[in-house]
Design a protein around this motif. Sequence first.
Motif, PDB file in Angstrom:
ATOM      1  N   ALA A 177       0.928  -1.157  -0.107  1.00  0.00           N
ATOM      2  CA  ALA A 177       0.092  -0.002  -0.029  1.00  0.00           C
ATOM      3  C   ALA A 177       1.016   1.007   0.031  1.00  0.00           C
ATOM      4  CB  ALA A 177      -0.943  -0.010   1.253  1.00  0.00           C
ATOM      5  N   ILE A 178       0.390   2.182  -0.780  1.00  0.00           N
ATOM      6  CA  ILE A 178       1.235   3.477  -1.075  1.00  0.00           C
ATOM      7  C   ILE A 178       0.227   4.546  -0.666  1.00  0.00           C
ATOM      8  CG2 ILE A 178       2.761   4.837  -2.378  1.00  0.00           C
ATOM      9  CD1 ILE A 178       2.874   2.377  -4.240  1.00  0.00           C
ATOM     10  N   PHE A 179       0.566   5.220   0.826  1.00  0.00           N
ATOM     11  CA  PHE A 179      -0.445   6.114   1.139  1.00  0.00           C
ATOM     12  C   PHE A 179       0.185   7.688   0.626  1.00  0.00           C
ATOM     13  CE2 PHE A 179      -1.589   2.720   3.942  1.00  0.00           C
ATOM     14  CZ  PHE A 179      -3.029   2.997   4.222  1.00  0.00           C
ATOM     15  N   SER A 180      -0.417   8.555   0.209  1.00  0.00           N
ATOM     16  CA  SER A 180       0.220   9.814   0.056  1.00  0.00           C
ATOM     17  C   SER A 180      -0.838  11.056   0.255  1.00  0.00           C
ATOM     18  CB  SER A 180       0.490   9.911  -1.823  1.00  0.00           C
ATOM     19  OG  SER A 180       1.208   9.074  -2.164  1.00  0.00           O
ATOM     20  N   LYS A 181      -0.312  12.175   0.738  1.00  0.00           N
ATOM     21  CA  LYS A 181      -0.876  13.206   1.187  1.00  0.00           C
ATOM     22  C   LYS A 181      -1.939  13.898   0.106  1.00  0.00           C
ATOM     23  CE  LYS A 181       1.389  15.353   5.110  1.00  0.00           C
ATOM     24  NZ  LYS A 181       2.250  16.415   5.461  1.00  0.00           N
ATOM     25  N   LYS A 182      -3.186  13.778   0.655  1.00  0.00           N
ATOM     26  CA  LYS A 182      -4.349  14.379  -0.530  1.00  0.00           C
ATOM     27  C   LYS A 182      -3.709  15.860  -0.844  1.00  0.00           C
ATOM     28  CE  LYS A 182      -7.978  11.519   1.405  1.00  0.00           C
ATOM     29  NZ  LYS A 182      -9.076  11.510   2.330  1.00  0.00           N
ATOM     30  N   ARG A 183      -3.961  16.036  -1.965  1.00  0.00           N
ATOM     31  CA  ARG A 183      -3.702  17.483  -2.690  1.00  0.00           C
ATOM     32  C   ARG A 183      -4.536  18.514  -1.853  1.00  0.00           C
ATOM     33  NH1 ARG A 183      -3.430  16.944  -9.360  1.00  0.00           N
ATOM     34  NH2 ARG A 183      -2.166  15.215  -9.179  1.00  0.00           N
TER      35      ARG A 183
END
Length: 453
Positions: free
Chosen positions: A445-451
């Motif tokens: 899983a790759i979590f990234s901050k929402k824009r």
Amino acid sequence: MQISLKVYGEHAGMVSHLIAKNPHNLYERKEKGGLVRIVFTKNEEREVNILFFVTVDNVELTKNQTNFSSITHYINDRESAVSSIFCSVLRKAVGTALNGKPKEEFKDWVNFAFSLEITFGPLSTNLSEKEIRELFEPLGYEVSIENGKVLLPAAFQKKSSAKFITLKANQTIQDFFRHLFVLIPVMDQYKHYFIDEKEVDKLKRYGEGWLSSHPKKSFIIKESLIFSDLIDKSRLLDSNSNNQKQETIVKKKSLNQWRYEKIVETVKILPHNSRIVDMGAGEGKLTAQLGFVNGIKELIAVEPSEREQQKAKKRIEALVDKPDFLFPTFKWGSLFYYDSELENKDIFILCEVIEHIDENRLFKTFETIFTKYQPYHLIITTPNQDYNVVYDMKEAKRHSDHRFEWTRQQFQEWVSYWQNHSTYEVQIDGIGEFVEGFGFPTQMAIFSKKRGV
């Protein structure tokens, strides 16, 4: 911990000469790591019984080790379990038999096959009875296995990992010791010493005449040498005359290699990737590969085990002269202890870490990551339980320390929860060889901050 050797037949009495011990005296010697006692409990013309007994000195074993203060040196089964420690302490005492070098007048007996009955234990092993039989039966042994008696309900007694093993066969004394000194550490799956080229030499010496033709040769070699680079250097798996088979063995990629390559490639394409935290870095295998990624300005390897961190430092020291290698910062720590210095980094990596955490502690752990550490990206890998069927593991976990292993659905549900209850969006991927109906062996899983956050 002990080995009982019973020798039957007309020439049983010759065994004392082959192990170079007086049957009328107690042999007692202090060796590094413990005390060895050898006693002949029966010495008759047609039957000889010998007891090999080892008492381990846990304090002695901790000397010159980087993790000497670890409590696991004192609270473990090593003092009572037949293991690699048992073999190391006993080796010198039975060196004459192992090397097949008795006095000149007894050399003709080195190749004589005696009627033997060997019992040893307790042995702590994760191998099934079938797997244990597959190690000994091809060598001509009749195998009996008894589970250790534990003060637990009957259902749990059957799951006891402590076993007592009895072997019966016509074997030379030298072969008997060589078989045990190779196969006991394989069954115990524990090495108390650093594994290097000396282990290769020992495996070649004790495996001479039988290992090359053993049907479980590959398994024995891999469990003995553990590290893929050491296995490759040993060339013990290269003895097939079929060059195509050799090429297949060399080229087959391990799941660990799949994981590290996938993580490194993911790091390269993420938009924020200059400050990396490898959380639970272990021996530093992934950290070492990340050190060569262009654009990384800061690389922090966090590990709670001092022993593992020392191994990582040794691995990294071998790379310092390589061009364009970024030397990492080593930190002692874990997900259970908040460290403000790890806040607001670009990427947090948890490679095969979460399954070692009790499930009831995961919520607080990830709440801390998402609300306090707040990395731009979080990369997580964990085993796919569905895939265990492909490995013919049934319900067993892939590692004895795994607190859980999630199916693809469980992983999806957990990931979805955090996507809905955090400021992160997520992408799910897989690592390894895909099998229809079971997915990939490793989930990612790759979590990234929402824009805009």
